[in-house]
Design a protein around this motif. Structure first.
Motif, PDB file in Angstrom:
ATOM      1  N   SER A 235      28.063  34.580  36.149  1.00 47.94           N
ATOM      2  CA  SER A 235      27.855  36.006  35.893  1.00 47.94           C
ATOM      3  C   SER A 235      28.400  36.355  34.518  1.00 47.94           C
ATOM      4  O   SER A 235      29.089  35.549  33.882  1.00 47.94           O
ATOM      5  CB  SER A 235      28.572  36.853  36.953  1.00 47.94           C
ATOM      6  OG  SER A 235      29.967  36.930  36.679  1.00 47.94           O
TER       7      SER A 235
ATOM      8  N   GLU B  92      30.757  38.223  33.982  1.00 49.05           N
ATOM      9  CA  GLU B  92      32.209  38.341  34.095  1.00 49.05           C
ATOM     10  C   GLU B  92      32.898  36.987  34.189  1.00 49.05           C
ATOM     11  O   GLU B  92      34.115  36.918  34.342  1.00 49.05           O
ATOM     12  CB  GLU B  92      32.552  39.191  35.321  1.00 49.05           C
ATOM     13  CG  GLU B  92      32.017  40.611  35.233  1.00 49.05           C
ATOM     14  CD  GLU B  92      32.317  41.427  36.477  1.00 49.05           C
ATOM     15  OE1 GLU B  92      33.038  40.919  37.363  1.00 49.05           O
ATOM     16  OE2 GLU B  92      31.832  42.572  36.556  1.00 49.05           O
TER      17      GLU B  92
ATOM     18  N   LYS C 215      38.354  39.937  40.552  1.00 49.81           N
ATOM     19  CA  LYS C 215      39.311  40.071  41.642  1.00 49.81           C
ATOM     20  C   LYS C 215      38.897  39.214  42.832  1.00 49.81           C
ATOM     21  O   LYS C 215      37.775  39.308  43.327  1.00 49.81           O
ATOM     22  CB  LYS C 215      39.431  41.532  42.082  1.00 49.81           C
ATOM     23  CG  LYS C 215      40.449  41.773  43.195  1.00 49.81           C
ATOM     24  CD  LYS C 215      40.486  43.236  43.594  1.00 49.81           C
ATOM     25  CE  LYS C 215      41.451  43.481  44.735  1.00 49.81           C
ATOM     26  NZ  LYS C 215      41.459  44.898  45.147  1.00 49.81           N
TER      27      LYS C 215
ATOM     28  N   ALA D 223      30.469  42.062  39.151  1.00 44.52           N
ATOM     29  CA  ALA D 223      29.485  43.064  38.714  1.00 44.52           C
ATOM     30  C   ALA D 223      29.288  44.152  39.769  1.00 44.52           C
ATOM     31  O   ALA D 223      28.159  44.495  40.132  1.00 44.52           O
ATOM     32  CB  ALA D 223      28.150  42.386  38.377  1.00 44.52           C
ATOM     33  N   HIS D 224      30.400  44.695  40.248  1.00 40.82           N
ATOM     34  CA  HIS D 224      30.398  45.787  41.227  1.00 40.82           C
ATOM     35  C   HIS D 224      29.762  45.397  42.559  1.00 40.82           C
ATOM     36  O   HIS D 224      29.308  46.246  43.319  1.00 40.82           O
ATOM     37  CB  HIS D 224      29.694  47.023  40.660  1.00 40.82           C
ATOM     38  CG  HIS D 224      30.254  47.488  39.346  1.00 40.82           C
ATOM     39  ND1 HIS D 224      31.529  48.014  39.234  1.00 40.82           N
ATOM     40  CD2 HIS D 224      29.729  47.472  38.091  1.00 40.82           C
ATOM     41  CE1 HIS D 224      31.749  48.316  37.967  1.00 40.82           C
ATOM     42  NE2 HIS D 224      30.686  47.998  37.259  1.00 40.82           N
ATOM     43  N   ARG D 225      29.726  44.112  42.841  1.00 45.64           N
ATOM     44  CA  ARG D 225      29.263  43.610  44.129  1.00 45.64           C
ATOM     45  C   ARG D 225      30.374  42.775  44.759  1.00 45.64           C
ATOM     46  O   ARG D 225      31.158  42.134  44.057  1.00 45.64           O
ATOM     47  CB  ARG D 225      28.004  42.751  43.976  1.00 45.64           C
ATOM     48  CG  ARG D 225      26.794  43.514  43.455  1.00 45.64           C
ATOM     49  CD  ARG D 225      26.247  44.457  44.515  1.00 45.64           C
ATOM     50  NE  ARG D 225      25.036  45.150  44.064  1.00 45.64           N
ATOM     51  CZ  ARG D 225      25.016  46.341  43.488  1.00 45.64           C
ATOM     52  NH1 ARG D 225      26.156  46.990  43.278  1.00 45.64           N
ATOM     53  NH2 ARG D 225      23.870  46.892  43.127  1.00 45.64           N
ATOM     54  N   THR D 226      30.428  42.774  46.091  1.00 45.80           N
ATOM     55  CA  THR D 226      31.413  41.967  46.805  1.00 45.80           C
ATOM     56  C   THR D 226      30.722  40.763  47.414  1.00 45.80           C
ATOM     57  O   THR D 226      29.838  40.908  48.267  1.00 45.80           O
ATOM     58  CB  THR D 226      32.108  42.778  47.911  1.00 45.80           C
ATOM     59  OG1 THR D 226      32.781  43.896  47.335  1.00 45.80           O
ATOM     60  CG2 THR D 226      33.132  41.911  48.647  1.00 45.80           C
TER      61      THR D 226
ATOM     62  N   PHE E 240      23.963  40.516  40.658  1.00 44.75           N
ATOM     63  CA  PHE E 240      25.296  40.312  40.092  1.00 44.75           C
ATOM     64  C   PHE E 240      25.365  39.084  39.194  1.00 44.75           C
ATOM     65  O   PHE E 240      26.323  38.902  38.439  1.00 44.75           O
ATOM     66  CB  PHE E 240      26.322  40.144  41.219  1.00 44.75           C
ATOM     67  CG  PHE E 240      26.028  38.978  42.126  1.00 44.75           C
ATOM     68  CD1 PHE E 240      26.452  37.700  41.803  1.00 44.75           C
ATOM     69  CD2 PHE E 240      25.306  39.162  43.303  1.00 44.75           C
ATOM     70  CE1 PHE E 240      26.172  36.618  42.630  1.00 44.75           C
ATOM     71  CE2 PHE E 240      25.025  38.094  44.138  1.00 44.75           C
ATOM     72  CZ  PHE E 240      25.450  36.822  43.800  1.00 44.75           C
TER      73      PHE E 240
ATOM     74  N   ASP F  10      28.630  42.720  50.129  1.00 45.97           N
ATOM     75  CA  ASP F  10      27.241  42.952  49.719  1.00 45.97           C
ATOM     76  C   ASP F  10      26.423  41.681  49.912  1.00 45.97           C
ATOM     77  O   ASP F  10      25.222  41.746  50.170  1.00 45.97           O
ATOM     78  CB  ASP F  10      27.180  43.393  48.256  1.00 45.97           C
ATOM     79  CG  ASP F  10      27.859  44.724  48.027  1.00 45.97           C
ATOM     80  OD1 ASP F  10      27.409  45.727  48.624  1.00 45.97           O
ATOM     81  OD2 ASP F  10      28.850  44.783  47.270  1.00 45.97           O
TER      82      ASP F  10
ATOM     83  N   GLN G 274      34.901  39.968  43.589  1.00 46.41           N
ATOM     84  CA  GLN G 274      34.259  41.159  43.055  1.00 46.41           C
ATOM     85  C   GLN G 274      33.554  40.782  41.760  1.00 46.41           C
ATOM     86  O   GLN G 274      34.200  40.436  40.771  1.00 46.41           O
ATOM     87  CB  GLN G 274      35.299  42.242  42.788  1.00 46.41           C
ATOM     88  CG  GLN G 274      36.094  42.672  44.003  1.00 46.41           C
ATOM     89  CD  GLN G 274      35.251  43.405  45.019  1.00 46.41           C
ATOM     90  OE1 GLN G 274      34.352  44.155  44.664  1.00 46.41           O
ATOM     91  NE2 GLN G 274      35.543  43.193  46.282  1.00 46.41           N
TER      92      GLN G 274
END
Length: 226
Positions: free
Chosen positions: A130, A132, A2, A16-19, A100, A43, A14
Motif C-alpha cells: 500500500s 503506507e 497501526k 488507508a482508512h481500512r481495517t 486500500f 473491512d 489499519q
C-alpha cells in the motif's frame, strides 16, 4: 501503520482508512478472554488456511461488519455456502488490487482442513502493498526458500511470522525467514496458545536481538505502530 494484536495469529492492520483483520480466532483462545469479539472492527478478513484456530470467529465478524473475506478459492466457497457471499478468492502467486492496496497470496507449507472436514485448499500467506508501506504475513508455515522472492520483490515495514515451533516455524527458522524477506521488524505469532507451542519468550527476544532483529510480542488487545 497501526497494528492491533488479538492473540494467537490474529491481528489487524489499519491501511488507508481500512481495517484488515487476519485469521480471527479469539473466543476459543483462553489468552484472549479479555477481548470482546463484538467490538472488533473489520473491512476485510484475510484467512491464511482452513484450521479452526485461524477462522473460528470469521463468520460472526463478517456477518456483523459486512467485511469482505479474502482467502483461497476453497475457503471463500465454503463461507459462501454459509450465506457469506462477500468474498474474494485468490490462488498462489496471484494478487488483486483493493481500495486500500494490493494483496498477493504467497506460498506456505502447512495443512488446511476445514472445521467440518471439508477440503480447505492449499494454505498460504499474504503480502500487503500500500501507499503506507508493505508487510508480509506468513500464515502457518515452515521456512521456505520462496520467502527470498518476497524480499527481492517488496520492501517490507515488518513481517508477521509464526514462532511457536511444533506445528510451524520456531524461533530459529523465523529469524532465517526474516533474513530471507529482508526485514528486521518481526511481529511474533502462533505461540503460547496451547502447550505444544509454548515458548520461552525472554529467550526468543534475546535470540532475535542477537541476530540484529527486533521481535515484537504484544499482549492480546495491545496496539503498536510500525
Amino acid at each position: 501503520m497501526k497494528i492491533t494484536y488479538y492473540g494467537h495469529s490474529c491481528f489487524s492492520a489499519q491501511v488507508a482508512h481500512r481495517t484488515l483483520l487476519f485469521d480471527p480466532f479469539i473466543t476459543g483462545n483462553e489468552l484472549a478472554k479479555g477481548i470482546n469479539v463484538q467490538q472488533i472492527p473489520a473491512d476485510y478478513i484475510l484467512i491464511s488456511h482452513g484450521h479452526g484456530d485461524h477462522l473460528g470467529d470469521a463468520a460472526g465478524i463478517a456477518k456483523r461488519t459486512g467485511a469482505t473475506l479474502v482467502s483461497n478459492f476453497e475457503i471463500v466457497q465454503w463461507f459462501a455456502k454459509q450465506g457469506l457471499n462477500q468474498g474474494h478468492p485468490l490462488n498462489h502467486g496471484g494478487g488483486h488490487r483493493f481500495d486500500f492496496g494490493r494483496v498477493k497470496f504467497v506460498n506456505a507449507i502447512h495443512s488446511s482442513g476445514l472445521p467440518d472436514g471439508a477440503y480447505g485448499g492449499n494454505p498460504g500467506g499474504f503480502v500487503i502493498e500500500s501507499g503506507e508501506g508493505s508487510f508480509y504475513y506468513s500464515g502457518d508455515t515452515a521456512l521456505t526458500m520462496d520467502m527470498k522472492l518476497i524480499g527481492e520483490g517488496t520492501r517490507l515495514k515488518f513481517a508477521a511470522l509464526c514462532i511457536g515451533d511444533n506445528f510451524t516455524m520456531g524461533v530459529e527458522d523465523a529469524i532465517r525467514a526474516a533474513e530471507f524477506v529482508g526485514c528486521a521488524e518481526v511481529l511474533g505469532l502462533h505461540y503460547n496458545t496451547f502447550p505444544p507451542i509454548q515458548i520461552d519468550t525472554a529467550a526468543a527476544l534475546a535470540r532475535f536481538k542477537a541476530a540484529g532483529k527486533r521481535l515484537h510480542l504484544l499482549t492480546p488487545g495491545a496496539s503498536q505502530d510500525f
